[in-house]
Design an enzyme around this catalytic site. Structure first.
Site, PDB file in Angstrom:
ATOM      1  N   HIS A 158       0.836  -1.205   0.000  1.00 25.97           N
ATOM      2  CA  HIS A 158       0.000   0.000   0.000  1.00 25.97           C
ATOM      3  C   HIS A 158       0.872   1.257   0.000  1.00 25.97           C
ATOM      4  O   HIS A 158       2.064   1.194   0.289  1.00 25.97           O
ATOM      5  CB  HIS A 158      -0.915   0.039   1.228  1.00 25.97           C
ATOM      6  CG  HIS A 158      -2.082  -0.891   1.135  1.00 25.97           C
ATOM      7  ND1 HIS A 158      -2.010  -2.201   1.516  1.00 25.97           N
ATOM      8  CD2 HIS A 158      -3.351  -0.703   0.675  1.00 25.97           C
ATOM      9  CE1 HIS A 158      -3.184  -2.786   1.309  1.00 25.97           C
ATOM     10  NE2 HIS A 158      -4.018  -1.897   0.796  1.00 25.97           N
ATOM     11  N   LYS A 162      -0.609   4.885   4.592  1.00 21.95           N
ATOM     12  CA  LYS A 162      -1.480   3.917   5.294  1.00 21.95           C
ATOM     13  C   LYS A 162      -0.982   3.716   6.726  1.00 21.95           C
ATOM     14  O   LYS A 162       0.220   3.557   6.932  1.00 21.95           O
ATOM     15  CB  LYS A 162      -1.530   2.579   4.538  1.00 21.95           C
ATOM     16  CG  LYS A 162      -2.521   1.601   5.154  1.00 21.95           C
ATOM     17  CD  LYS A 162      -2.914   0.503   4.191  1.00 21.95           C
ATOM     18  CE  LYS A 162      -3.830  -0.519   4.848  1.00 21.95           C
ATOM     19  NZ  LYS A 162      -5.147   0.084   5.223  1.00 21.95           N
TER      20      LYS A 162
HETATM   21  N1  NDP Z   1     -12.776  -1.282   2.775  1.00 27.55           N
HETATM   22  C1  NDP Z   1     -12.204  -0.771   1.674  1.00 27.55           C
HETATM   23  O1  NDP Z   1     -12.531  -1.147   0.519  1.00 27.55           O
HETATM   24  C2  NDP Z   1     -11.174   0.290   1.833  1.00 27.55           C
HETATM   25  C3  NDP Z   1     -10.839   0.718   3.085  1.00 27.55           C
HETATM   26  N2  NDP Z   1      -9.997   1.765   3.260  1.00 27.55           N
HETATM   27  C4  NDP Z   1      -9.823   2.218   4.641  1.00 27.55           C
HETATM   28  O2  NDP Z   1     -10.516   3.452   4.793  1.00 27.55           O
HETATM   29  C5  NDP Z   1      -9.890   4.238   5.804  1.00 27.55           C
HETATM   30  C6  NDP Z   1      -9.594   5.632   5.263  1.00 27.55           C
HETATM   31  O3  NDP Z   1      -8.640   5.537   4.224  1.00 27.55           O
HETATM   32  P1  NDP Z   1      -8.130   6.842   3.443  1.00 27.55           P
HETATM   33  O4  NDP Z   1      -9.274   7.553   2.826  1.00 27.55           O
HETATM   34  O5  NDP Z   1      -7.001   6.409   2.599  1.00 27.55           O
HETATM   35  O6  NDP Z   1      -7.567   7.694   4.676  1.00 27.55           O
HETATM   36  P2  NDP Z   1      -7.434   9.280   4.829  1.00 27.55           P
HETATM   37  O7  NDP Z   1      -6.518   9.505   5.992  1.00 27.55           O
HETATM   38  O8  NDP Z   1      -7.122   9.903   3.519  1.00 27.55           O
HETATM   39  O9  NDP Z   1      -8.912   9.735   5.237  1.00 27.55           O
HETATM   40  C7  NDP Z   1      -9.500   9.518   6.487  1.00 27.55           C
HETATM   41  C8  NDP Z   1     -10.457  10.639   6.724  1.00 27.55           C
HETATM   42  O10 NDP Z   1     -11.203  10.407   7.903  1.00 27.55           O
HETATM   43  C9  NDP Z   1     -11.217  11.622   8.654  1.00 27.55           C
HETATM   44  N3  NDP Z   1     -11.475  11.421  10.058  1.00 27.55           N
HETATM   45  C10 NDP Z   1     -10.714  10.794  10.966  1.00 27.55           C
HETATM   46  N4  NDP Z   1     -11.296  10.887  12.169  1.00 27.55           N
HETATM   47  C11 NDP Z   1     -12.465  11.586  11.988  1.00 27.55           C
HETATM   48  C12 NDP Z   1     -13.512  12.030  12.835  1.00 27.55           C
HETATM   49  N5  NDP Z   1     -13.471  11.777  14.155  1.00 27.55           N
HETATM   50  N6  NDP Z   1     -14.565  12.704  12.323  1.00 27.55           N
HETATM   51  C13 NDP Z   1     -14.610  12.982  11.016  1.00 27.55           C
HETATM   52  N7  NDP Z   1     -13.636  12.621  10.155  1.00 27.55           N
HETATM   53  C14 NDP Z   1     -12.577  11.924  10.651  1.00 27.55           C
HETATM   54  C15 NDP Z   1      -9.842  12.208   8.404  1.00 27.55           C
HETATM   55  O11 NDP Z   1      -9.796  13.554   8.772  1.00 27.55           O
HETATM   56  P3  NDP Z   1      -8.406  14.186   9.323  1.00 27.55           P
HETATM   57  O12 NDP Z   1      -7.518  14.298   8.130  1.00 27.55           O
HETATM   58  O13 NDP Z   1      -8.826  15.478   9.913  1.00 27.55           O
HETATM   59  O14 NDP Z   1      -7.866  13.215  10.344  1.00 27.55           O
HETATM   60  C16 NDP Z   1      -9.733  11.988   6.912  1.00 27.55           C
HETATM   61  O15 NDP Z   1     -10.399  12.975   6.186  1.00 27.55           O
HETATM   62  C17 NDP Z   1      -8.649   3.436   6.241  1.00 27.55           C
HETATM   63  O16 NDP Z   1      -8.982   2.686   7.395  1.00 27.55           O
HETATM   64  C18 NDP Z   1      -8.405   2.493   5.055  1.00 27.55           C
HETATM   65  O17 NDP Z   1      -7.713   1.328   5.390  1.00 27.55           O
HETATM   66  C19 NDP Z   1      -9.427   2.421   2.210  1.00 27.55           C
HETATM   67  C20 NDP Z   1      -9.697   2.024   0.938  1.00 27.55           C
HETATM   68  C21 NDP Z   1     -10.580   0.915   0.641  1.00 27.55           C
HETATM   69  O1  LIG Z   2      -5.734   2.067   3.217  1.00 22.26           O
HETATM   70  C1  LIG Z   2      -5.953   1.780   2.026  1.00 22.26           C
HETATM   71  O2  LIG Z   2      -5.607   2.506   1.087  1.00 22.26           O
HETATM   72  C2  LIG Z   2      -6.673   0.531   1.744  1.00 22.26           C
HETATM   73  N1  LIG Z   2      -7.159  -0.127   2.758  1.00 22.26           N
HETATM   74  C3  LIG Z   2      -7.905  -1.317   2.705  1.00 22.26           C
HETATM   75  C4  LIG Z   2      -7.185  -2.414   3.484  1.00 22.26           C
HETATM   76  O3  LIG Z   2      -6.669  -2.126   4.584  1.00 22.26           O
HETATM   77  O4  LIG Z   2      -7.144  -3.544   3.014  1.00 22.26           O
HETATM   78  C5  LIG Z   2      -8.343  -1.701   1.329  1.00 22.26           C
HETATM   79  C6  LIG Z   2      -7.441  -1.307   0.206  1.00 22.26           C
HETATM   80  O5  LIG Z   2      -6.445  -2.265   0.052  1.00 22.26           O
HETATM   81  C7  LIG Z   2      -6.875   0.104   0.351  1.00 22.26           C
END
Ligand code: NDP
Ligand SMILES: O=C(O)C1=N[C@H](C(=O)O)C[C@H](O)C1
Length: 269
Positions: A158, A162
């Site tokens: 990743h 991450k």
């Molecule tokens: N299941 C799936 O298919 C996938 C899962 N993921 C998961 O999704 C999650 C997010 O990934 P990603 O978008 O890359 O991460 P980012 O860090 O880019 O985004 C996370 C967001 O959540 C916000 N956030 C955190 N805490 C709060 C809160 N208390 N209230 C409101 N907003 C909050 C952050 O704000 P701030 O910057 O202010 O902290 C930020 O905008 C991870 O756990 C990742 O592993 C990602 C891709 C695919």
């Molecule tokens: O954090 C990410 O970017 C992603 N998180 C998910 C994971 O933890 O598996 C899904 C995807 O691989 C991207």
């Protein structure tokens, strides 16, 4: 148009938050009715379209999840474990579908989400893409077909932002491999080898996490025996695959009874 189901995106400014909002905006099956960020975030009070550097979308970013969820049918949440646990309680109170993509959750967090699912539909998966969910099924089948002469290793890569490892997807794949083998993952999981580790234990499932650059998400399940190897692989090159899966989950969830579901339920796999 206005009869379409209304969805809220939490963590609006995040990598997935922005991808989700664009995907909803482009969809003819649902509409974006809210966006949530944490208190004090500089997006709060501004139009999300403008925050993303484009045209106004007519949705103002809020730091009040309860008020925002109350005007929606579903919430899509890819944030952080502490935030997701909080959002689960609020989504349950508002009786809206809660789609959770957040990874890195503890057993305690998962217990709280399970409790919230008594009152509302929760769809949670460490990976919402069709491809990975198929890979999970294939992993279970291959692990069941190949005996312990084949060492199982899950290797994930990743981007360098991450924060959790192994990835949620790697854990899903490890669970599927363990299930195929008829064992419990917690009894056979090998994580973070370093130093004089001793020889590999037969039947164990190993995890390796690579972090670098802008890698979207890559997962290999390696079955290695003397003289041959089987490798199952998924490569995501665009976060849109996760966003499309999440939208599908939210729309599917609208017709379900309260409870906790995953993408296998949504995709009928
Ligand atoms: N299941 C799936 O298919 C996938 C899962 N993921 C998961 O999704 C999650 C997010 O990934 P990603 O978008 O890359 O991460 P980012 O860090 O880019 O985004 C996370 C967001 O959540 C916000 N956030 C955190 N805490 C709060 C809160 N208390 N209230 C409101 N907003 C909050 C952050 O704000 P701030 O910057 O202010 O902290 C930020 O905008 C991870 O756990 C990742 O592993 C990602 C891709 C695919
Ligand atoms: O954090 C990410 O970017 C992603 N998180 C998910 C994971 O933890 O598996 C899904 C995807 O691989 C991207």
């Amino acid at each position: 148009m206005t009869n379409l189901p209304g969805l809220v995106v939490t963590g609006a400014s995040g990598r997935m938050g922005q991808m989700l909002m664009r995907t909803i905006q482009d969809s003819d099956k649902c509409r974006l009715v809210g966006a949530v960020e944490r208190k004090g975030h500089d997006w709060v009070g501004r139009d999300v379209g403008e925050c993303m550097g484009g045209a106004p979308m007519g949705v103002i970013v809020s730091d009040d999840p309860l008020e925002t969820f109350a005007h929606a049918q579903g919430v899509i949440d890819f944030t952080a474990p502490a935030a997701t646990v909080e959002f689960a309680a609020i989504a349950a109170q508002a009786r809206v579908v809660h789609v959770i993509g957040t990874t890195g959750m503890s057993a305690d967090d998962l217990g709280k989400i399970n409790a919230a699912a008594r009152h509302a539909v929760v769809v949670r998966a460490g990976n919402m893409s069709l491809g990975v969910n198929l890979l999970v099924q294939l992993t279970k089948k291959v692990a069941a077909a190949l005996d312990e002469d084949f060492d199982i290793e899950v290797i994930e890569a990743h981007h360098n932002k991450k924060v959790d490892a192994p990835s949620g997807t790697a854990l899903m794949l490890g669970e599927a491999a363990a299930e195929g083998r008829g064992v419990s993952l917690e009894n056979v999981s090998d994580r973070g080898r370093d130093g004089i580790t001793g020889a590999r234990e037969r039947g164990h499932i190993g995890f390796t996490a690579i972090r670098g650059g802008d890698i979207v998400g890559e997962h290999d399940v390696l079955f290695a025996a003397a003289g041959e190897r089987v490798i199952l692989r998924h490569v995501a090159t665009d976060r849109a695959v996760f966003a499309r899966g999440a939208l599908k989950a939210a729309l599917w969830g609208l017709g379900q009874k309260p409870g906790e579901y995953d993408m296998m339920d949504v995709l009928g796999l």
